[in-house]
Design a protein around this motif. Structure first.
Motif, PDB file in Angstrom:
ATOM      1  N   ARG A 120       0.840  -1.203   0.000  1.00  0.00           N
ATOM      2  CA  ARG A 120       0.000   0.000   0.000  1.00  0.00           C
ATOM      3  C   ARG A 120       0.873   1.251   0.000  1.00  0.00           C
ATOM      4  N   ASP A 121       1.923   1.234   0.788  1.00  0.00           N
ATOM      5  CA  ASP A 121       2.859   2.342   0.844  1.00  0.00           C
ATOM      6  C   ASP A 121       3.423   2.628  -0.551  1.00  0.00           C
ATOM      7  N   THR A 122       3.841   1.589  -1.242  1.00  0.00           N
ATOM      8  CA  THR A 122       4.446   1.727  -2.566  1.00  0.00           C
ATOM      9  C   THR A 122       3.456   2.257  -3.594  1.00  0.00           C
ATOM     10  N   VAL A 123       2.231   1.722  -3.616  1.00  0.00           N
ATOM     11  CA  VAL A 123       1.274   2.186  -4.631  1.00  0.00           C
ATOM     12  C   VAL A 123       0.857   3.637  -4.368  1.00  0.00           C
ATOM     13  N   CYS A 124       0.776   4.035  -3.120  1.00  0.00           N
ATOM     14  CA  CYS A 124       0.432   5.429  -2.810  1.00  0.00           C
ATOM     15  C   CYS A 124       1.562   6.368  -3.213  1.00  0.00           C
ATOM     16  N   ARG A 125       2.794   5.989  -2.912  1.00  0.00           N
ATOM     17  CA  ARG A 125       3.954   6.797  -3.327  1.00  0.00           C
ATOM     18  C   ARG A 125       3.985   6.931  -4.847  1.00  0.00           C
ATOM     19  N   SER A 126       3.785   5.811  -5.527  1.00  0.00           N
ATOM     20  CA  SER A 126       3.810   5.814  -6.998  1.00  0.00           C
ATOM     21  C   SER A 126       2.718   6.714  -7.566  1.00  0.00           C
ATOM     22  N   PHE A 127       1.530   6.657  -6.972  1.00  0.00           N
ATOM     23  CA  PHE A 127       0.427   7.501  -7.423  1.00  0.00           C
ATOM     24  C   PHE A 127       0.803   8.976  -7.293  1.00  0.00           C
ATOM     25  N   LEU A 128       1.327   9.359  -6.140  1.00  0.00           N
ATOM     26  CA  LEU A 128       1.696  10.753  -5.920  1.00  0.00           C
ATOM     27  C   LEU A 128       2.773  11.188  -6.906  1.00  0.00           C
ATOM     28  N   ASP A 129       3.746  10.336  -7.131  1.00  0.00           N
ATOM     29  CA  ASP A 129       4.810  10.654  -8.076  1.00  0.00           C
ATOM     30  C   ASP A 129       4.249  10.792  -9.500  1.00  0.00           C
ATOM     31  N   GLU A 130       3.398   9.866  -9.886  1.00  0.00           N
ATOM     32  CA  GLU A 130       2.813   9.866 -11.234  1.00  0.00           C
ATOM     33  C   GLU A 130       1.969  11.115 -11.489  1.00  0.00           C
ATOM     34  N   TYR A 131       1.320  11.631 -10.465  1.00  0.00           N
ATOM     35  CA  TYR A 131       0.421  12.766 -10.642  1.00  0.00           C
ATOM     36  C   TYR A 131       1.001  14.086 -10.148  1.00  0.00           C
ATOM     37  N   GLY A 132       2.326  14.203 -10.219  1.00  0.00           N
ATOM     38  CA  GLY A 132       2.970  15.490 -10.008  1.00  0.00           C
ATOM     39  C   GLY A 132       3.329  15.848  -8.587  1.00  0.00           C
ATOM     40  N   ALA A 133       3.248  14.906  -7.654  1.00  0.00           N
ATOM     41  CA  ALA A 133       3.583  15.200  -6.265  1.00  0.00           C
ATOM     42  C   ALA A 133       4.861  14.483  -5.827  1.00  0.00           C
ATOM     43  N   GLY A 134       5.713  14.172  -6.776  1.00  0.00           N
ATOM     44  CA  GLY A 134       6.981  13.511  -6.455  1.00  0.00           C
ATOM     45  C   GLY A 134       7.852  14.360  -5.548  1.00  0.00           C
ATOM     46  N   ASN A 135       7.802  15.667  -5.732  1.00  0.00           N
ATOM     47  CA  ASN A 135       8.564  16.564  -4.871  1.00  0.00           C
ATOM     48  C   ASN A 135       8.097  16.445  -3.424  1.00  0.00           C
ATOM     49  N   PHE A 136       6.790  16.322  -3.227  1.00  0.00           N
ATOM     50  CA  PHE A 136       6.252  16.123  -1.877  1.00  0.00           C
ATOM     51  C   PHE A 136       6.821  14.850  -1.262  1.00  0.00           C
ATOM     52  N   VAL A 137       6.810  13.752  -2.019  1.00  0.00           N
ATOM     53  CA  VAL A 137       7.298  12.460  -1.518  1.00  0.00           C
ATOM     54  C   VAL A 137       8.759  12.588  -1.093  1.00  0.00           C
ATOM     55  N   ARG A 138       9.578  13.162  -1.957  1.00  0.00           N
ATOM     56  CA  ARG A 138      11.003  13.296  -1.647  1.00  0.00           C
ATOM     57  C   ARG A 138      11.225  14.215  -0.439  1.00  0.00           C
ATOM     58  N   THR A 139      10.512  15.323  -0.395  1.00  0.00           N
ATOM     59  CA  THR A 139      10.660  16.269   0.713  1.00  0.00           C
ATOM     60  C   THR A 139      10.223  15.637   2.032  1.00  0.00           C
ATOM     61  N   ALA A 140       9.097  14.952   2.025  1.00  0.00           N
ATOM     62  CA  ALA A 140       8.597  14.314   3.245  1.00  0.00           C
ATOM     63  C   ALA A 140       9.612  13.308   3.772  1.00  0.00           C
ATOM     64  N   GLU A 141      10.210  12.548   2.894  1.00  0.00           N
ATOM     65  CA  GLU A 141      11.132  11.512   3.332  1.00  0.00           C
ATOM     66  C   GLU A 141      12.460  12.070   3.821  1.00  0.00           C
ATOM     67  N   VAL A 142      12.793  13.278   3.414  1.00  0.00           N
ATOM     68  CA  VAL A 142      13.994  13.938   3.907  1.00  0.00           C
ATOM     69  C   VAL A 142      13.717  14.644   5.236  1.00  0.00           C
ATOM     70  N   LYS A 143      12.524  15.206   5.373  1.00  0.00           N
ATOM     71  CA  LYS A 143      12.206  16.044   6.529  1.00  0.00           C
ATOM     72  C   LYS A 143      11.704  15.281   7.753  1.00  0.00           C
ATOM     73  N   PHE A 144      11.204  14.047   7.574  1.00  0.00           N
ATOM     74  CA  PHE A 144      10.642  13.290   8.691  1.00  0.00           C
ATOM     75  C   PHE A 144      11.413  12.005   8.917  1.00  0.00           C
ATOM     76  N   LYS A 145      11.431  11.568  10.179  1.00  0.00           N
ATOM     77  CA  LYS A 145      12.146  10.351  10.568  1.00  0.00           C
ATOM     78  C   LYS A 145      11.583   9.126   9.858  1.00  0.00           C
ATOM     79  N   ASN A 146      10.265   8.947   9.911  1.00  0.00           N
ATOM     80  CA  ASN A 146       9.574   7.828   9.268  1.00  0.00           C
ATOM     81  C   ASN A 146       8.371   8.372   8.518  1.00  0.00           C
ATOM     82  N   VAL A 147       8.139   7.843   7.338  1.00  0.00           N
ATOM     83  CA  VAL A 147       6.980   8.239   6.547  1.00  0.00           C
ATOM     84  C   VAL A 147       6.300   6.964   6.055  1.00  0.00           C
ATOM     85  N   ARG A 148       4.988   6.932   6.186  1.00  0.00           N
ATOM     86  CA  ARG A 148       4.200   5.792   5.693  1.00  0.00           C
ATOM     87  C   ARG A 148       2.985   6.374   4.977  1.00  0.00           C
ATOM     88  N   TYR A 149       2.613   5.743   3.856  1.00  0.00           N
ATOM     89  CA  TYR A 149       1.524   6.232   3.016  1.00  0.00           C
ATOM     90  C   TYR A 149       0.301   5.334   3.158  1.00  0.00           C
TER      91      TYR A 149
END
Length: 172
Positions: free
Chosen positions: A107-136
């Protein structure tokens, strides 16, 4: 100031704020019936990060020692269940048995992929840099469809349970 006592955060995404996705589904459904947010997705992310950086005194390259649950809401929107919901996660798990070991990871992977596919890849990368743990996660919390017919919300408590388990490993 109360946020400084928080062990984790939940960031809820209205998928209709992702312009590419909204344009793709606008001819299939009435966006107003789904209460599409008028806020720009990138603006919301930037405001949240600025506030957290100020609150915790973080520098640009610092990581917040907190967990973040990212929730794609409104999974009842036609076609969204097949992309980020249980159907998508089960299919991903079945297609990747060697690399994906759990439903949560799928589920984590498909949600990340969806966000990346629809223009929110920057959000995914930023969240993973700024927070200790991230789950989708994906959920449908409205409790009724756009015609007003009631139904049981789906996967609403999972993000909160995950955050609690991150704050205290004894919580299962």
């Amino acid at each position: 100031l109360a946020y400084s006592y928080a062990d984790g955060f939940i960031f809820i995404i209205d998928p209709l704020t992702l312009n590419q996705f909204a344009m793709e589904v606008e001819d299939k459904l009435d966006l107003n019936a789904y209460g599409a947010s008028s806020k720009d997705f990138e603006d919301i992310l930037n405001i949240m990060l600025i506030n957290l950086e100020k609150m915790f005194g973080l520098k640009d390259k610092d990581t917040l020692k907190r967990s973040l649950a990212v929730v794609i809401n409104k999974s009842d929107i036609p076609t969204l269940e097949e992309r980020v919901g249980e159907t998508a996660a089960q299919q991903y798990l079945a297609e990747h048995p060697d690399t994906c070991k759990s439903y949560m990871d799928a589920r984590d992977t498909v949600c990340r992929s969806f966000l990346d596919e629809y223009g929110a890849g920057n959000f995914v990368r930023t969240a993973e840099v700024k927070f200790k743990n991230v789950r989708y996660f994906a959920c449908s919390a409205l409790g009724h469809n756009h015609e007003g017919q009631p139904y049981q919300g789906k996967n609403v408590v999972e993000p909160l349970l995950w955050l609690l388990s991150q704050a205290d490993s004894k919580i299962k």
